[in-house]
Design a protein around this motif. Structure first.
Motif, PDB file in Angstrom:
ATOM      1  N   THR A  47       1.236  -1.393   0.006  1.00 12.71           N
ATOM      2  CA  THR A  47       0.063  -0.263   0.070  1.00 12.71           C
ATOM      3  C   THR A  47       0.788   0.979  -0.431  1.00 12.71           C
ATOM      4  N   LEU A  48       2.033   1.514   0.823  1.00 15.30           N
ATOM      5  CA  LEU A  48       2.836   2.320   0.945  1.00 15.30           C
ATOM      6  C   LEU A  48       3.642   2.589  -0.199  1.00 15.30           C
ATOM      7  N   ALA A  49       3.774   1.573  -1.184  1.00 16.25           N
ATOM      8  CA  ALA A  49       4.638   1.282  -2.489  1.00 16.25           C
ATOM      9  C   ALA A  49       4.017   1.759  -3.312  1.00 16.25           C
ATOM     10  N   ALA A  50       2.784   1.745  -3.660  1.00 12.25           N
ATOM     11  CA  ALA A  50       1.747   2.089  -4.570  1.00 12.25           C
ATOM     12  C   ALA A  50       1.776   3.444  -4.625  1.00 12.25           C
ATOM     13  N   GLU A  51       1.957   4.419  -3.770  1.00 12.02           N
ATOM     14  CA  GLU A  51       1.709   5.459  -3.855  1.00 12.02           C
ATOM     15  C   GLU A  51       2.856   6.611  -3.576  1.00 12.02           C
ATOM     16  N   THR A  52       3.103   7.784  -4.479  1.00  8.98           N
ATOM     17  CA  THR A  52       3.835   9.159  -3.786  1.00  8.98           C
ATOM     18  C   THR A  52       4.102   9.337  -2.567  1.00  8.98           C
ATOM     19  N   ARG A  53       2.547   9.795  -1.777  1.00 16.55           N
ATOM     20  CA  ARG A  53       2.251  10.804  -1.364  1.00 16.55           C
ATOM     21  C   ARG A  53       1.552   9.859   0.347  1.00 16.55           C
ATOM     22  N   ILE A  54       2.009   9.001   1.026  1.00 16.92           N
ATOM     23  CA  ILE A  54       1.281   8.150   2.035  1.00 16.92           C
ATOM     24  C   ILE A  54       1.543   7.882   3.458  1.00 16.92           C
ATOM     25  N   VAL A  55       1.075   8.131   4.489  1.00 12.83           N
ATOM     26  CA  VAL A  55       0.890   7.618   5.215  1.00 12.83           C
ATOM     27  C   VAL A  55      -0.405   7.212   5.390  1.00 12.83           C
ATOM     28  N   VAL A  56       0.602   5.767   6.551  1.00  9.89           N
ATOM     29  CA  VAL A  56      -0.564   4.705   7.080  1.00  9.89           C
ATOM     30  C   VAL A  56       0.013   5.032   8.298  1.00  9.89           C
ATOM     31  N   ALA A  57      -0.970   4.314   9.259  1.00 10.12           N
ATOM     32  CA  ALA A  57      -1.421   3.905  10.821  1.00 10.12           C
ATOM     33  C   ALA A  57      -1.151   2.340  10.979  1.00 10.12           C
ATOM     34  N   CYS A  58       0.102   2.017  11.736  1.00  4.46           N
ATOM     35  CA  CYS A  58       0.413   0.775  11.536  1.00  4.46           C
ATOM     36  C   CYS A  58       1.268   0.157  12.735  1.00  4.46           C
ATOM     37  N   SER A  59       0.999  -0.491  13.618  1.00  2.00           N
ATOM     38  CA  SER A  59       1.608  -0.937  14.924  1.00  2.00           C
ATOM     39  C   SER A  59       2.818  -0.993  14.526  1.00  2.00           C
ATOM     40  N   ALA A  60       3.758  -2.040  13.931  1.00  2.00           N
ATOM     41  CA  ALA A  60       5.134  -2.176  12.761  1.00  2.00           C
ATOM     42  C   ALA A  60       5.830  -2.218  14.724  1.00  2.00           C
ATOM     43  N   LEU A  61       5.484  -3.087  15.648  1.00  6.73           N
ATOM     44  CA  LEU A  61       6.248  -3.235  16.950  1.00  6.73           C
ATOM     45  C   LEU A  61       7.359  -3.719  16.900  1.00  6.73           C
ATOM     46  N   ARG A  62       7.398  -4.495  16.110  1.00  6.04           N
ATOM     47  CA  ARG A  62       8.460  -4.917  15.907  1.00  6.04           C
ATOM     48  C   ARG A  62       9.426  -5.181  14.577  1.00  6.04           C
ATOM     49  N   ARG A  63      11.227  -4.751  15.255  1.00  2.00           N
ATOM     50  CA  ARG A  63      12.081  -4.728  14.033  1.00  2.00           C
ATOM     51  C   ARG A  63      11.595  -5.406  12.866  1.00  2.00           C
ATOM     52  N   ARG A  64      11.421  -6.971  12.874  1.00  2.00           N
ATOM     53  CA  ARG A  64      11.121  -7.467  12.289  1.00  2.00           C
ATOM     54  C   ARG A  64       9.923  -6.788  10.950  1.00  2.00           C
ATOM     55  N   TYR A  65       9.154  -6.237  11.505  1.00  2.00           N
ATOM     56  CA  TYR A  65       7.724  -5.991  10.867  1.00  2.00           C
ATOM     57  C   TYR A  65       7.899  -4.784  10.026  1.00  2.00           C
ATOM     58  N   ARG A  66       8.793  -4.323  10.865  1.00  2.40           N
ATOM     59  CA  ARG A  66       9.126  -3.035  10.238  1.00  2.40           C
ATOM     60  C   ARG A  66       9.791  -3.471   8.719  1.00  2.40           C
ATOM     61  N   GLU A  67      10.765  -4.517   8.705  1.00  2.00           N
ATOM     62  CA  GLU A  67      11.964  -5.037   7.900  1.00  2.00           C
ATOM     63  C   GLU A  67      11.107  -5.619   6.671  1.00  2.00           C
ATOM     64  N   ALA A  68       9.216  -6.226   6.956  1.00  2.00           N
ATOM     65  CA  ALA A  68       8.779  -6.895   6.333  1.00  2.00           C
ATOM     66  C   ALA A  68       7.929  -5.493   5.676  1.00  2.00           C
ATOM     67  N   ILE A  69       7.794  -4.303   5.908  1.00  2.00           N
ATOM     68  CA  ILE A  69       7.055  -3.296   5.357  1.00  2.00           C
ATOM     69  C   ILE A  69       8.004  -2.683   4.194  1.00  2.00           C
ATOM     70  N   ARG A  70       9.242  -2.188   4.545  1.00  2.00           N
ATOM     71  CA  ARG A  70      10.547  -1.735   4.460  1.00  2.00           C
ATOM     72  C   ARG A  70      11.196  -2.996   2.912  1.00  2.00           C
ATOM     73  N   ALA A  71      10.793  -4.118   3.003  1.00  2.00           N
ATOM     74  CA  ALA A  71      10.804  -4.818   2.129  1.00  2.00           C
ATOM     75  C   ALA A  71       9.898  -4.826   0.792  1.00  2.00           C
TER      76      ALA A  71
END
Length: 174
Positions: free
Chosen positions: A66-90
């Protein structure tokens, strides 16, 4: 210029409020990550059962796409663990994270005032147990979420400008 921001933190930290205000000031789309959960995750949380990584990882992939599909976007997401943030960054390598930091007592009070939300207050401790604060080597900023909204946005603005080197983005958050 692309702006992809994840406003992160445990339930009750103010992700939706801060994320929506941030998106409005940036002229960006706002997406609440809760709306991206499959029904099975929502049902599980509503029943007071914490999600495990098997539940979370497909959802985090959706958040990243969802983030990657937009050029200007803000997403509210818990992203509590580093590996979760890494999954998003992937999926969205340039994602910038704004972690909302709130004391447990304040979170419990806020969750107690949201009887219609699918995330019950009984799951707060499981979220706090899972929380791995942003590390210095991650693109993002930790924000004191007990501050007034304008100050929270200013903190994010300054950190985003430092990362992007684009003072214009910082100005748009004022």
């Amino acid at each position: 210029m692309s702006v992809r921001i994840v406003v992160m933190g445990p339930s009750g930290s103010g992700k939706s409020t801060v994320g929506a205000a941030l998106a409005e000031r940036l002229g960006a789309r706002f997406v609440d990550g809760d709306d991206l959960h499959p029904l099975t995750n929502v049902d599980k949380m509503a029943a007071g059962i914490p999600l495990d990584d098997e539940d979370r990882m497909p959802w985090l992939g959706v958040v990243g796409r969802t983030l990657a599909a937009e050029t200007r976007i803000v997403v509210a997401c818990s992203a509590l663990r580093r590996r979760y943030r890494e999954a998003i960054r992937a999926e969205a390598p340039d994602a910038f994270f704004a972690e909302l930091c709130v004391e447990r007592e304040t979170l419990a009070e806020r969750l107690g005032g949201r009887p219609d939300h699918f995330m019950p207050a009984s799951l707060l401790d499981s979220q706090l147990d899972a929380l791995e604060p942003l590390a210095d080597d991650e693109s993002g900023v930790r924000v004191d979420a007990d501050l007034p909204l304008a100050q929270e946005l200013a903190t994010i603005r300054e950190a985003l400008a430092a990362v992007t080197g684009t003072p214009g983005e910082a100005q748009s958050l004022r």
